[in-house]
Enzyme design. Sequence first.
Site, short mmCIF file in Angstrom:
data_model
loop_
_atom_site.label_atom_id
_atom_site.label_comp_id
_atom_site.label_asym_id
_atom_site.label_seq_id
_atom_site.Cartn_x
_atom_site.Cartn_y
_atom_site.Cartn_z
N HIS A 264 -36.62 -2.37 51.87
CA HIS A 264 -36.92 -3.68 51.28
C HIS A 264 -37.40 -3.43 49.86
O HIS A 264 -38.21 -2.55 49.62
CB HIS A 264 -38.00 -4.38 52.10
CG HIS A 264 -38.17 -5.83 51.77
ND1 HIS A 264 -38.69 -6.25 50.56
CD2 HIS A 264 -37.89 -6.95 52.48
CE1 HIS A 264 -38.71 -7.58 50.55
NE2 HIS A 264 -38.23 -8.04 51.70
N ARG B 47 -39.47 -14.22 45.41
CA ARG B 47 -38.35 -14.40 44.49
C ARG B 47 -37.60 -15.69 44.79
O ARG B 47 -37.11 -16.36 43.89
CB ARG B 47 -37.42 -13.19 44.54
CG ARG B 47 -37.98 -12.01 43.74
CD ARG B 47 -37.18 -10.74 43.97
NE ARG B 47 -37.43 -10.17 45.29
CZ ARG B 47 -36.50 -9.68 46.08
NH1 ARG B 47 -35.25 -9.66 45.71
NH2 ARG B 47 -36.83 -9.18 47.26
#
Lengths: 293, 634
Positions: free
Chosen positions: B266, B286
């Site tokens: 990740h 994000r």
Amino acid sequence: MAAHPGSNGSKAKAAKLRVFRGTAAGGDFQNYEVETYPGMVVLDAIHDIQAKQSPDLAVRWNCKAGRCGSCSAEVNGKPRLMCMTRMSAYPEGEPITVTPMRAFPIIKDLVTDVSWNFEMAKKIPPFKPRPRDADGNWRMQQIDIDRIQEFRKCIECFLCQNVCHVVRDHQKKEVFSGPRFLIHLATLDMHPLDTLDRREMVKRDFGVGFCNITKCCTEVCPEHITITDNGIIPLKERIADDHYDPVRWLLRKVAGKPRAHKVPAQPTEAGKTADISGRHRVDGGNGKGELER
Amino acid sequence: MPSAQSQSTSSDGSARYETHEHDVIIIGAGGAGLRAAIEASALGLDVGLICKSLLGKAHTVMAEGGVAAALGNVEPKDNWKVHFRDTMKGGRYLNQWRMAQLHAMEAPDRVNELEEWGALFDRTADGRILQRNFGGHKYPRLAHVGDRTGLEMIRTLQQHGIHTGMKVYMECTVTRLLTTPGSGGGSGAPGASGQEEGDAVAGAFGYWRESGRFVLFRAKAVVLATGGIGRAFQINSNSWECTGDGQALAYLAGAELMDMEFMQFHPTGMVWPPSVRGTLITEGVRGEGGTLRNKDQKRIMFDYIHPLYANETAPTEEEADRWLALSTSGKMDKNVRRTPDLLPRDIVARAIHAEVKAGRGSPHGGVFLDIATRRTAADIKRKLPAMYHQFKELGDVDITKEPMEVGPTAHYTMGGIRVDPETQQTRVRGLFAAGECAAGMHGANRLGGNSLSDLLVFGRIAGLHAGRHAKERSGLPSLDLGQIEDAAREALAPFERSSGPNPFALHEELKDAMQTYVGIIRTEEDLSEGLRRLEALRERAGTIRIDGNRHYNAGWHETIDMRNLLIVSEAMARAAVLRKESRGAHARDDFPDTDKEHFAKVNIVSRKHGDTMEVREVPLPPIPGEIKQVLEEE
């Protein structure tokens, strides 16, 4: 052992820990010393002891990120998640005492038997929604679910159960569900889609009347859920309304069980003043564990 | 009532050990296990659910950003076909197409069903389930609850599940599956590799964590839902349970592992302080507008747009920001393209790795993730409360005022147990697998949000088919006393030795070897060195000595987990050697290109052969014409 990243270069300091070691049959404190590093939490120290000094030290943990609620214990007597408790929060050089949660039977070392909570969870009748809207959706406004979303942040660490004097000091586990499950009952009660009226059982089976609004549970909640003000007090008021309102009493007599009304009360001034009803009074003063107001 | 304690006096072990009998047992009680158990219970079967931890503590609670499902609530153009295309593209077309199709088609129903069981997702203005943007998903698709979606999911499944009659065994670890030899007759479905009448599963052998006492489960069908293998890496986002148990149990019982070379790093784990290194920061940051910047405050992702995504990605900050504003308001404009901050995870993780390597990293060896200048403090606290809390309490950082420091963290394994795409059955009859421990759905790289939907969709399918399998059988398969005694001996061996290494120290060495030699960027040389170290560790793990007794003994549990970690680590390293290309999460410095010819068409499968691990290539199943058409539509 591989060195901890970031520990190179900086001078390692030692911390002292007093950790309870033992079983239900008895036990004692054992002293340990561990090297500290930036950001270290109490659970890191316990793991360090496990890895280098006492591999059979029992501790329950899963995520080490404050999400799963497994590593509940008491640090210097205060109920905490060990993974969210920084070592730097304690005075340097003084030993940090780590003990298991006191309200539950000890299994070994820092691990307690919390199965009572799971039994209690099972007793609560599950969510029962109304039918979907014609288009297959269930429309709910964000504003109507904000406060239950607060309750659903609960990670079931059981620190509120551990600190609640009704459970901790008086062991009323047969007749009182504890804050965790009052919050779950409040969630169901305030859920815009739920159709089941649980008010009678909240009083009868889950002992909401035992709660004296001392707010100990709210104080220890690692998710900062306003357990008492936003959950338990509205729940108490709903039941009090239902139970002691003479008009509703009459309606009940005439029409049988009232339909659930899904408009729970907001925390009120009355609720807040109840705060002064005295810490650690178990049964609200009427001796029967009924509603205290 | 479920789980009659066996009174049998037969010589099959049930007389010697505490024994429980069920139609179906589920090993693992995260999202997939709970969903499977609910489905099997709904068929009227007697179900046992075995959890390594307390109920509701599984790694699913740590999932943050959301569950992907083409509900079309925010963007009405969304549908299963778009979700399917996104998933296949994100997986670099190595996915089992049928799994990706089933997943995309069924995910909306599975999410709606959670609402029926009490889940409360964040809402749209008109009161429906809100959806947010995530990497690799063309439209806002992730149903979510702030940044604690996994918790909402597991609690909902748990609260629903405990009222369905299933029996839950908490803090109980399975160390071996029990099998009964294939008969060559009967009605068993063929396994994933098409073999007929192989061995059948008969139950499981394990121990209670509290007492260390052994326990035996007999069942007609078994579902493995044990999650991932993140604890094989030094920097990881996983909870302690993620030690590859299901993969190892299946492998030892004769099932196959597939796609093991694909480990997802990740892009955004915490990098500072050391205590929390690796802890996950949701991609939702994000999705809510957060941007990745290097030490010069330059937004990095515009330099790393993968050719596969060039047509749909904004090349300028201006366009990227416009897309974000439009997409969250439900007014998409075809000419405005997505921000590269939301490229799939493999691409973003390698971009961060490259920036740090080039000396443009943050002070603690990551890059900056900035949400503070992008959203108001109130928005951040409302949409990302757990992130706010996590950084405040563990990192001394106020994310409403300062950027976070982030870097890649081992997060998810696309690989796992090879299953039949329709039924989730392995090549061992009656043995099923679902969720992260199963392979096939995600191919070479998983899109964020597709794991929670995977758990629900394939948890249900596994529970359904395990249930059907059990219903077709009249009695419990017979047990083999020899297997049971071997399992008991294996578990107790560390107590018998007079001296030997410390299991915690060995685990550290394993994590170090995997991080260094089988990590985010790989070479033949490194992988070979990794395999040498794993081999040496395996030998030493066989000599571990444990002190104390069996009562809640962490060192002993660690020893048993080590066996599993070593198996999955070896499978990963071996598969990574064999795949001589870079694709998705598997990046080879010595083979930097994606091979469109050979490796585009094969999965890598490992299987136990005597005492060695046999690794081979198998062709991808052919994609039927109408599905190919769906893939080519735009």
